[in-house]
Structure formats: structure tokens, C-alpha cells
Scaffold this active site. Structure first.
Site, PDB file in Angstrom:
ATOM      1  N   GLY A 226       0.811  -1.207   0.000  1.00 27.95           N
ATOM      2  CA  GLY A 226       0.000   0.000   0.000  1.00 27.95           C
ATOM      3  C   GLY A 226       0.844   1.256   0.000  1.00 27.95           C
ATOM      4  N   HIS A 227       0.151   2.394  -0.040  1.00 27.14           N
ATOM      5  CA  HIS A 227       0.834   3.689  -0.057  1.00 27.14           C
ATOM      6  C   HIS A 227       0.256   4.544   1.054  1.00 27.14           C
ATOM      7  CE1 HIS A 227       2.445   7.529  -1.379  1.00 27.14           C
ATOM      8  NE2 HIS A 227       3.129   6.914  -2.330  1.00 27.14           N
ATOM      9  N   VAL A 228       1.125   5.182   1.821  1.00 30.03           N
ATOM     10  CA  VAL A 228       0.679   5.898   3.001  1.00 30.03           C
ATOM     11  C   VAL A 228      -0.197   7.104   2.665  1.00 30.03           C
ATOM     12  CG1 VAL A 228       2.731   7.390   3.121  1.00 30.03           C
ATOM     13  CG2 VAL A 228       1.481   6.836   5.216  1.00 30.03           C
ATOM     14  N   SER A 229      -0.041   7.679   1.471  1.00 29.50           N
ATOM     15  CA  SER A 229      -0.770   8.911   1.181  1.00 29.50           C
ATOM     16  C   SER A 229      -1.676   8.821  -0.042  1.00 29.50           C
ATOM     17  CB  SER A 229       0.222  10.072   0.991  1.00 29.50           C
ATOM     18  OG  SER A 229       1.115   9.802  -0.066  1.00 29.50           O
TER      19      SER A 229
END
Length: 404
Positions: A226-229
Site C-alpha cells: 500500500g501507499h501511506v498517502s
């Protein structure tokens, strides 16, 4: 056409990954790279494994197009011999243990005092000076010190990257710096003394999480794939596996919901209208996407996503990636010789329209000792004496440079 670095000579006292990667890039661009190795086994990477037709996989990856000279640097004659090679070179690269090059009389300051036009590169784990200067620095250790491991993996488990990221980062910056120094020298005649630290190279690659931590005070979470932002940006289930989807804009969200997954009403759901909304309601967003993707096979959904312009990919294993249709269609594979067999190798990523990378043979240990030293002015009798004394090993006659 003329190779970009034709006519330039690099001497490298190198081993393992970081410095060999840097000099291999220079060899691919046409530089003559003379690799100085220990007579008793050579570069450590030669012995990591024997996976590539009897030759180590790391060594094949990192050492094509070089000339191997086997020299005992513990002897006075061996050090004098290498110094003579450096006297005729444009660039000297080394990644020995901290302080070792200077103790051998191959320190950058001494070499450049004798030849100001020389370009020297010292590649180390932590750089010269400071409390960590004398520490051993392997890729995994530097990944840990740079914070890379802390952000890699899942919330439950931190892991190192699957490739030697710290080695690669520092090797790339080393090659880049050499090219810049050569360009300046062509204009001014001035050489350069360059230092590259694995820690600093890796921290530079930490970019977003580093600045995020500095300005928010919050440690970046481990997100798996996933991607934090950004959301949705993760792996989602299909009827026969999983697929990665990365929606980086609100238009992409609209296309995903309305054009691909058939739920246009979710486009304007207050929880999901903007990326900031979707990140704030990540669990609900991911659940909504996963509920819909599971109705398709990965291949079917991949095709639909591509047609709609929504970024997505099916996770490939290494074997599948090697046989990637894009690489085959673009003719990106060549064969290079090793001492035992011809093997496939990937062309370097930077493609010159008028010149293909040199992609020379992977040398056997000491395969070029005598020819290189003869070019440097050593007589056959002197070479015989040095070989008898154990100062040098190998020659182009009885040590194969590569398979036929």
C-alpha cells in the site's frame, strides 16, 4: 557510432556489489575497466554461489566488460604494479575497508598530489570521519541504519528489500559522479576527489518518508504494497488471485468505479470524493474496491483496467518478469560470455539511439593479468618473475577470458 566513454580507462580495486556496479556501468558505456583482484579467489562475489553456469550470479551481473588483473596488494611489487596502472588511468575507484587504500599507498590525496588530473572515487559504508567511519557496512546493515528497513514490510513485520538497495544506490551515485567529473575535466583539465557513502546514498533514496518524518514528527507506517498517502493503492482480491491497483487522482477513482467496476454511485460518496477523503477512510475504501474486484479473474480485470487507463498490474514472479512480453517485444536481451558459458543479460536501461551498450565478457580471475601489464610496459621476463614470486596470477593464455 563511437561508444560514449571510448578512450577512458578506469582502474578499480573493488569487490562485492557497490563499486563493481558503478564500474560495470562505465564499461557498458565503452570505458576500459581494469579490475584488480586478489590472486587467492578474487572478488568475494565470485564465491557467493555458482548459479550461472558455474559462475556466481552477482559476479555475472556486475562484472561484464572488465579486464581482470590478479595482483597481491600485500607485496611491495604488487602495490607498485597497481600504482603504475593508475598512473595511466583516468579514474581510480576503490571500496576497500576504511583506511585500507591509504595504507596501501593508494589513498586519494596521495594519488591526486602526483596527478591532479586523476579522478578518484572512495566508496564506503559511512564516509570518512564520524563515529561510524570504521564500521563494517554490508547492504542489510546500511538499510537498517538508513531507516529503510523500518518502513519496508507489513505492519506486523519489518523486512529488508529483496535487492541490495544500499549497494545499488551508492553504485549509481558513484557512476554518476564519475561522468560529471569526466565532463568537467574535458572542459578544465581538472581532476576530482569523490567520496560516496552507502548510508548517505540510501538516505537520499528515502526521500518522501524522510521529509514526512522531519516535518510531521510521525514515523511513516509500514504499508506492505500500500501507499501511506494514496488510496486506493494496494493489492485487491480477484476470483483467481490478486491484482495491484493504484489510483493517484480523483479522475482515476471515477474511472475505476464508473467505467471498470460498475459502481458509479460510489464516485460521489462523501467518504471517497477526493484522495484525502479516501485516505481518511482507507479501510472502507479498500473494502469497497475488494468487494467488486473479486468478481473478476486477474487477467480479465487487468485488461479492463488498462482499457480504462487505470494503473494496475498483476504481481509477477521473477521467472515471469524475466520473460516479460515488453522486454521481448523491445528486444532487450543479449548474450554475454562467461568463462563457462554464454548467458542472457539485460541491456542497460539508458538506450542511446546511435550506440548499443558494449556488454563485454565476464572475465575469469586474472584472465588479463599479463596482457594488461604488458601494455603497461612490463617485459615477459619481469612478468614471469612476478608470477613465480606469487605477486600476480593468471594470464590471457592459460586462464580463459570467456567461453568461446
Amino acid at each position: 557510432m563511437t561508444p560514449p566513454l571510448e578512450g577512458f580507462t578506469v582502474v578499480s580495486v573493488e569487490q562485492a556489489v557497490a563499486a563493481p556496479l558503478a564500474t560495470r556501468q562505465l564499461a557498458d558505456l565503452g570505458a576500459r575497466v581494469i579490475k584488480v583482484e586478489r590472486p587467492d579467489g578474487g572478488d568475494l562475489a565470485r564465491g557467493y554461489d555458482d548459479f550461472v553456469a558455474g559462475t556466481g550470479a552477482h559476479f555475472v551481473w556486475l562484472n561484464r566488460g572488465k579486464e581482470s588483473v590478479a595482483v597481491d596488494l600485500k607485496s611491495d611489487d604488487g602495490r607498485a604494479l597497481v600504482r603504475r596502472l593508475i598512473d595511466d588511468a583516468d579514474v581510480f575507484v576503490q571500496n576497500l575497508a576504511p583506511g585500507a587504500a591509504a595504507r596501501l599507498g593508494l589513498g586519494a590525496a596521495a594519488l591526486r598530489a602526483a596527478r591532479p588530473a586523476l579522478i578518484t572515487v572512495d566508496l564506503s559504508g559511512y564516509g570518512d570521519g564520524g563515529p561510524y567511519a570504521q564500521r563494517k557496512a554490508y547492504d542489510m546493515l546500511v538499510q537498517a541504519e538508513a531507516g529503510l528497513i523500518s518502513i519496508t514490510g507489513t505492519p506486523e513485520s519489518a523486512v529488508k528489500t529483496g535487492i541490495p538497495t544500499a549497494d545499488i544506490a551508492s553504485g549509481m551515485y558513484c557512476a554518476q559522479a564519475v561522468l560529471a567529473a569526466l565532463l568537467r575535466r574535458e572542459r578544465t583539465g581538472e581532476g576530482a576527489q569523490i567520496e560516496v557513502s552507502m548510508l548517505e546514498a540510501t538516505l537520499e533514496w528515502m526521500g518522501y518518508p524522510m521529509y514526512s518524518r522531519m516535518h510531521t514528527g510521525a514515523e511513516p507506517p509500514r504499508m506492505g504494497v500500500g501507499h501511506v498517502s494514496i488510496a486506493p493503492y494496494d493489492s485487491y482480491p480477484t476470483s483467481d488471485g490478486e491484482i495491484l491497483i493504484g489510483v493517484q487522482s480523483d479522475n482515476g477513482w471515477r474511472a475505476l468505479m464508473a467505467d471498470v467496476l460498475g459502481r458509479p454511485e460510489l464516485v460521489d460518496d462523501p467518504r471517497f470524493v477526493t484522495n484525502i477523503d479516501r485516505v481518511g477512510h482507507r479501510a472502507a475504501c479498500d473494502a469497497a474496491v475488494a468487494e467488486l474486484t473479486v468478481g473478476w479473474t486477474a487477467a480479465e480485470l487487468s485488461a479492463r483496467l488498462a482499457e480504462a487507463g487505470v494503473p494496475a498490474a498483476v504481481i509477477k514472479d521473477v521467472g515471469t518478469a524475466v520473460d516479460h512480453p515488453q522486454l521481448r517485444a523491445r528486444d532487450r536481451w543479449r548474450t554475454v560470455a562467461t568463462e563457462h558459458a554464454r548467458v542472457e543479460a539485460l541491456l542497460p536501461p539508458a538506450t542511446f539511439a546511435d550506440h548499443e551498450a558494449s556488454m563485454g565478457a565476464v572475465p575469469a580471475l586474472g584472465a588479463h593479468t599479463r596482457t594488461v601489464l604488458a601494455d603497461a610496459g612490463y617485459s615477459a621476463e619481469r612478468l614471469d618473475a612476478l608470477a613465480a614470486a606469487g605477486v600476480i596470477a593468471g594470464d590471457a593464455v592459460n586462464v580463459p577470458a570467456a567461453c568461446p
